[in-house]
Design an enzyme around this catalytic site. Structure first.
Site, PDB file in Angstrom:
ATOM      1  N   CYS A   7      49.593  35.689  32.786  1.00  0.00           N
ATOM      2  CA  CYS A   7      49.689  37.006  32.149  1.00  0.00           C
ATOM      3  C   CYS A   7      50.574  37.939  32.961  1.00  0.00           C
ATOM      4  CB  CYS A   7      48.296  37.602  31.959  1.00  0.00           C
ATOM      5  SG  CYS A   7      47.319  37.769  33.476  1.00  0.00           S
ATOM      6  N   THR A   8      50.468  37.855  34.290  1.00  0.00           N
ATOM      7  CA  THR A   8      51.241  38.755  35.143  1.00  0.00           C
ATOM      8  C   THR A   8      52.714  38.369  35.163  1.00  0.00           C
ATOM      9  OG1 THR A   8      49.276  39.166  36.496  1.00  0.00           O
ATOM     10  CG2 THR A   8      51.395  39.756  37.448  1.00  0.00           C
TER      11      THR A   8
END
Length: 338
Positions: free
Chosen positions: A156-157
């Site tokens: 996600c990051t």
């Protein structure tokens, strides 16, 4: 021809991927989820799909039979096979493509088990090492070819960071940078203080009560998405007491001198369904359910100048569950039809 999808692992990301595919409707006409593999009962999976403490109730009719999940009257066969190579969904359901969401088959060697079982392609919902392509949609999906069989969707990051880093590097050139993700707690953390299996003292502390420094490979993984930035970025995470909604702060030294206005204009230039732009003074709950991989926040851009040197800080928000899932589904739709 419709590509048939099997979802291995029906946890946070697996369930949200199912929701997203359902909600996209006609946009997903080229793919069809036909089966799910998870080590619990169909009844439990149905309950967790319908009711979600973060993302709300799924607006579809959901039920279960002894061996299936039933959504809007359509049956999806459910398996509970712990070994990927033994899931019989290729033979029974015609699965072509596995969406690998267990968090266990996170390498080329491990995910090969799906190919050995007869699947043609695998998309891993996690970072997966240097020997696989890591795809962030809107940044490097064009590197995928019909010959690729196992691919990672990153984290996600990484999906939050890559569009911002890509824009900065293309417009101004990045010399070096460091990233901090202010990240919601996750299921791998503790509800209450207790021993950590990895003997990490900070991970042993209660997630909803503490700001917990945490490692992340997201910045280093940028080199897998943007090879020209390999070795130029690093970073860390601060896990904070919110259940969802995160932000990425990137501090860089650029090749060119810039103003905050120039940086913001550059980010606006790269706006897309994967990389949004929002000048409102938002907070973390405002990004829950967002479909972009990240939202650039121009109100937090800072340029600090000392003589001929500058530090540039840029910030992007993301729903660390749903933003990533939407990015992964974009990659799935692109990859499945090559």
């Amino acid at each position: 021809m419709t590509v048939k999808i099997g979802i291995n692992g029906f946890g946070r990301i697996g369930r949200l991927a199912f929701r997203r595919i359902m909600d996209l409707g006609e946009e997903t006409k080229d793919i069809e989820v036909v089966a799910i593999n998870d080590l619990t009962t169909p009844a439990m999976l149905a309950h967790l799909l319908k009711y979600d403490s973060t993302h709300g109730t799924f607006d579809h009719e959901v039920s279960a039979t002894e061996d299936s999940l039933v959504v809007d009257g359509k049956k999806y066969r459910v398996y509970a096979e712990p070994q990927a190579q033994n899931i019989p969904w290729v033979k029974n359901d015609g699965v072509d493509f596995v969406l690998e969401c267990t968090g266990f088959y996170t390498s080329k060697a491990k995910s090969q088990a799906h190919l050995d079982a007869g699947a043609k392609r695998v998309l891993i919902s996690a970072p997966a090492g240097n020997d696989l392509k890591t795809i962030v949609y809107s940044v490097n999906q064009d590197t995928l070819t019909a010959d690729d069989t196992i691919v990672s969707a990153g984290s996600c990051t990484t999906n939050s960071l890559a569009p911002m880093a890509n824009a900065l590097n293309k417009e101004f050139g990045i010399q070096v940078g460091t990233m901090t993700t202010i990240h919601a707690y996750t299921a791998t953390q503790k509800v209450l203080d207790g021993p950590d299996r990895g003997n990490n003292f900070r991970n042993a502390r209660a997630a909803a009560e503490n700001i917990i420094p945490h490692s992340t490979g997201a910045a280093k993984a940028i080199g897998l998405v943007l090879p020209e930035l390999n070795g130029k970025l690093d970073g860390h995470a601060q896990r904070v007491p919110v259940k969802d909604g995160s932000e990425t702060e990137l501090v860089t030294i650029l090749d060119k001198k810039v103003t905050a206005e120039e940086v913001n204009a550059a980010m606006k230039k790269y706006e897309s369904p994967s990389f949004a732009y929002n000048a409102d003074q938002i907070v973390s709950t405002d990004v829950l359910g967002m479909t972009a991989g990240s939202i650039f926040d121009p109100t937090q851009t800072q340029v600090i100048t000392a003589g001929d040197k500058q530090l540039v800080k840029t910030v992007a928000w993301y729903d660390n569950e749903y933003s990533f899932t939407c990015q992964m589904v974009r990659t799935l739709l692109h990859f499945a039809t090559l």
